[in-house]
Design an enzyme around this catalytic site. Structure first.
Site, PDB file in Angstrom:
ATOM      1  N   GLU A  13      -8.258   3.495  10.356  1.00  0.00           N
ATOM      2  CA  GLU A  13      -8.733   3.735   8.980  1.00  0.00           C
ATOM      3  C   GLU A  13      -9.238   2.436   8.369  1.00  0.00           C
ATOM      4  O   GLU A  13      -8.701   1.363   8.617  1.00  0.00           O
ATOM      5  CB  GLU A  13      -7.630   4.388   8.134  1.00  0.00           C
ATOM      6  CG  GLU A  13      -6.376   3.561   7.948  1.00  0.00           C
ATOM      7  CD  GLU A  13      -6.294   2.935   6.574  1.00  0.00           C
ATOM      8  OE1 GLU A  13      -7.254   3.057   5.800  1.00  0.00           O
ATOM      9  OE2 GLU A  13      -5.272   2.306   6.294  1.00  0.00           O
ATOM     10  N   GLY A  14     -10.294   2.566   7.575  1.00  0.00           N
ATOM     11  CA  GLY A  14     -11.005   1.378   7.105  1.00  0.00           C
ATOM     12  C   GLY A  14     -10.461   0.740   5.851  1.00  0.00           C
ATOM     13  O   GLY A  14     -10.704  -0.437   5.602  1.00  0.00           O
ATOM     14  N   GLN A  15      -9.728   1.486   5.042  1.00  0.00           N
ATOM     15  CA  GLN A  15      -9.325   0.971   3.733  1.00  0.00           C
ATOM     16  C   GLN A  15      -8.370  -0.211   3.845  1.00  0.00           C
ATOM     17  O   GLN A  15      -8.360  -1.100   2.990  1.00  0.00           O
ATOM     18  CB  GLN A  15      -8.672   2.096   2.928  1.00  0.00           C
ATOM     19  CG  GLN A  15      -8.628   1.819   1.440  1.00  0.00           C
ATOM     20  CD  GLN A  15      -8.175   3.033   0.643  1.00  0.00           C
ATOM     21  OE1 GLN A  15      -7.846   4.073   1.208  1.00  0.00           O
ATOM     22  NE2 GLN A  15      -8.150   2.905  -0.669  1.00  0.00           N
ATOM     23  N   LYS A  75     -10.492   5.018  -5.748  1.00  0.00           N
ATOM     24  CA  LYS A  75     -11.140   5.148  -4.441  1.00  0.00           C
ATOM     25  C   LYS A  75     -10.633   6.348  -3.662  1.00  0.00           C
ATOM     26  O   LYS A  75     -11.405   7.058  -3.008  1.00  0.00           O
ATOM     27  CB  LYS A  75     -10.919   3.868  -3.624  1.00  0.00           C
ATOM     28  CG  LYS A  75     -11.655   2.656  -4.173  1.00  0.00           C
ATOM     29  CD  LYS A  75     -11.380   1.428  -3.317  1.00  0.00           C
ATOM     30  CE  LYS A  75     -12.087   0.202  -3.883  1.00  0.00           C
ATOM     31  NZ  LYS A  75     -11.773  -1.014  -3.092  1.00  0.00           N
ATOM     32  N   SER A  77      -1.895   1.665  11.082  1.00  0.00           N
ATOM     33  CA  SER A  77      -2.046   2.635  10.001  1.00  0.00           C
ATOM     34  C   SER A  77      -1.576   4.016  10.432  1.00  0.00           C
ATOM     35  O   SER A  77      -1.536   4.342  11.628  1.00  0.00           O
ATOM     36  CB  SER A  77      -3.507   2.720   9.562  1.00  0.00           C
ATOM     37  OG  SER A  77      -3.941   1.495   9.011  1.00  0.00           O
ATOM     38  N   ALA A  96      -8.997   8.778 -10.682  1.00  0.00           N
ATOM     39  CA  ALA A  96     -10.432   8.613 -10.416  1.00  0.00           C
ATOM     40  C   ALA A  96     -10.713   7.328  -9.649  1.00  0.00           C
ATOM     41  O   ALA A  96     -11.780   6.723  -9.790  1.00  0.00           O
ATOM     42  CB  ALA A  96     -11.219   8.641 -11.725  1.00  0.00           C
ATOM     43  N   THR A 118       0.858  -1.186   0.000  1.00  0.00           N
ATOM     44  CA  THR A 118       0.000   0.000   0.000  1.00  0.00           C
ATOM     45  C   THR A 118       0.893   1.235   0.000  1.00  0.00           C
ATOM     46  O   THR A 118       2.120   1.122  -0.010  1.00  0.00           O
ATOM     47  CB  THR A 118      -0.902   0.029   1.255  1.00  0.00           C
ATOM     48  OG1 THR A 118      -0.107   0.351   2.399  1.00  0.00           O
ATOM     49  CG2 THR A 118      -1.595  -1.313   1.480  1.00  0.00           C
ATOM     50  N   CYS A 119       0.270   2.413   0.033  1.00  0.00           N
ATOM     51  CA  CYS A 119       1.085   3.631   0.013  1.00  0.00           C
ATOM     52  C   CYS A 119       1.914   3.783   1.277  1.00  0.00           C
ATOM     53  O   CYS A 119       2.932   4.473   1.274  1.00  0.00           O
ATOM     54  CB  CYS A 119       0.204   4.862  -0.191  1.00  0.00           C
ATOM     55  SG  CYS A 119      -1.007   5.137   1.117  1.00  0.00           S
ATOM     56  N   ASN A 120       1.502   3.114   2.357  1.00  0.00           N
ATOM     57  CA  ASN A 120       2.220   3.284   3.621  1.00  0.00           C
ATOM     58  C   ASN A 120       2.982   2.060   4.096  1.00  0.00           C
ATOM     59  O   ASN A 120       3.644   2.115   5.133  1.00  0.00           O
ATOM     60  CB  ASN A 120       1.245   3.719   4.722  1.00  0.00           C
ATOM     61  CG  ASN A 120       0.936   5.199   4.645  1.00  0.00           C
ATOM     62  OD1 ASN A 120       1.811   5.996   4.323  1.00  0.00           O
ATOM     63  ND2 ASN A 120      -0.303   5.564   4.903  1.00  0.00           N
TER      64      ASN A 120
END
Length: 429
Positions: free
Chosen positions: A114-116, A191, A109, A189, A49-51
């Site tokens: 956070e839910g994602q 999530k 997170s 465009a 993920t990004c993190n």
């Protein structure tokens, strides 16, 4: 077999390191095949993920397996091992299990709760199965972690009003600009972009342009906000949209920067100021845009100050979640330990079944063929029922035994009393 996790996150590595190790979905199959090709790695799953970039593996030898994963990461990111090591963390066995539970629950997170991330863990499990990286142990672990993540969100209030990376990015922009007066462009465009629109509208922004390669994706996003007048632009009009904007958010899956000093400088007038917030990893905005005097640029690592304001109120909720996670860790550990009993139980059942079949055959032969044909099904069901009832309680107790030494003693006693080692050796021969 042992479970290990090796990786890095926003806690251990800056974005310029994280982006080098990012593994997009279209490269995941090859990455898992590469990992499974190492001699000491039996199963593997990758959260990217990004993190964070984390590799979960079932290894036959812990130290050698960890070395192989670290080597894979160095090769993937083209980073010298001596430089990469300072950013990596390694967790083994129960610590690795607990970490995945915490990740799924949002406790690791950047934004607590956070839910994602739960959806990302679920996707990691699904793709791990699809590309044959996940086997019996990781399958069970990820299912338990997904259950843990759901429990934390339904049985505690940590997910209530939890900010996301997107909302933190909007908060950052709102602290520096009056959003209702700004022309905003969002590149992408997906999530994250959808969440950006949601939070921008809540802050009063009304002039929003969505720039995306796919017109269909842009239209689907706009359809979710019928109350807003969103402008949609193709990627070919990217720099025109940027030139007319006061604030630009970037959130695409591009693996190379979309905006850099050269192309951004060319589309901006000399006195035109611009704020750029990049929430993508790998970054969509090159570091050299900071050299442009009229541009203020921020990336995901700059969101930490915004997020810190929300952390204190969420820590108490996180403590509630910890107790639930320990229950899930214990449940996985109990299942994992029960696997040690499987070979002995299987061998015992096999031996007793052999005895049942031999004695049944003798009894039926003495009763005569006419009786045997007429009543064989009933007698066979009777003998199976007796065997199952005799074995049921010892098997339940053996699986439930949590004391490691006591369980080992029980297993040894069974092997000795029923001579199961001899049976196993004969079976292997």
């Amino acid at each position: 077999m042992n479970i290990a996790v090796v990786g890095l996150s926003h806690k251990t590595a800056p974005v310029d390191i994280r982006e080098k190790l990012s593994i997009p979905e279209d490269r995941l199959e090859g990455a898992l095949r590469h990992l499974r090709g190492y001699p000491h790695i039996e199963e593997a799953a990758i959260i990217s993920t990004c993190n964070r970039l984390e590799i979960y593996a079932v290894v036959t030898e812990t130290e050698k397996g960890v070395i192989e994963i670290t080597q894979f990461l160095a090769e993937t990111g083209h980073i010298p091992l001596s430089h990469l090591r300072r950013y990596l963390f390694t967790l083994l066995h129960q610590d690795a299990v607990r970490h995945l539970m915490r990740v799924a629950a949002g406790l690791e997170s950047l934004v607590l709760g956070e839910g994602q991330i739960l959806a990302q863990v679920r996707n990691t499990h699904k793709l791990g199965q699809k590309y044959q990286g996940v086997g019996r142990l990781l399958d069970r672990l990820f299912k338990q972690a997904i259950t843990a993540g759901r429990r934390v969100r339904t049985e505690t209030s940590i997910g209530t009003g939890a900010v996301s990376i997107s909302s933190a990015a909007v908060e950052l922009a709102h602290a520096k600009l009056e959003l209702s007066n700004q022309k905003v462009a969002i590149i992408g465009a997906g999530k994250m972009s959808c969440l950006l629109v949601k939070h921008l509208l809540a802050k009063g922004a009304s002039q929003i342009t969505i720039v995306n390669r796919s017109a269909r994706r842009s239209e689907e996003l706009a359809a979710q906000f019928p109350q807003a007048s969103l402008t949609l632009a193709p990627l070919t009009e990217l720099f025109g949209a940027v030139a007319q904007s006061d604030l630009v958010f970037t959130s695409t899956s591009a693996t190379e920067p979309i905006l850099n000093r050269q192309n951004l400088g060319a589309c901006l007038g000399g006195d035109r100021s611009l704020m750029v917030v990049d929430i993508s990893v790998p970054r969509n905005v090159a570091a050299d845009v900071q050299d442009l005097p009229q541009v203020r640029a921020f990336n995901v690592d700059d969101l930490k100050a915004v997020v810190a304001q929300n952390q204190a109120s969420r820590r108490k909720m996180a403590q509630e979640a910890e107790g639930l996670l320990e229950e899930e860790v214990d449940a996985f550990e109990l299942w994992w330990r029960s696997l040690e009993t499987v070979p002995t139980i299987s061998s015992l059942r096999s031996k007793v079944e052999d005895i049942r079949e031999q004695e049944l055959e003798k009894a039926l032969s003495r009763l005569g063929s006419e009786f045997a044909e007429k009543h064989q099904e009933v007698i066979e069901a009777l003998t199976r029922g007796i065997v199952n009832k005799i074995l049921h309680e010892p098997m339940v107790q053996l699986r439930a035994q949590q004391d490691i030494e006591a369980r080992k003693q029980c297993l040894q006693s069974l092997k000795m009393l029923f001579n199961l080692e001899v049976e196993e050796q004969l079976g292997q021969a």
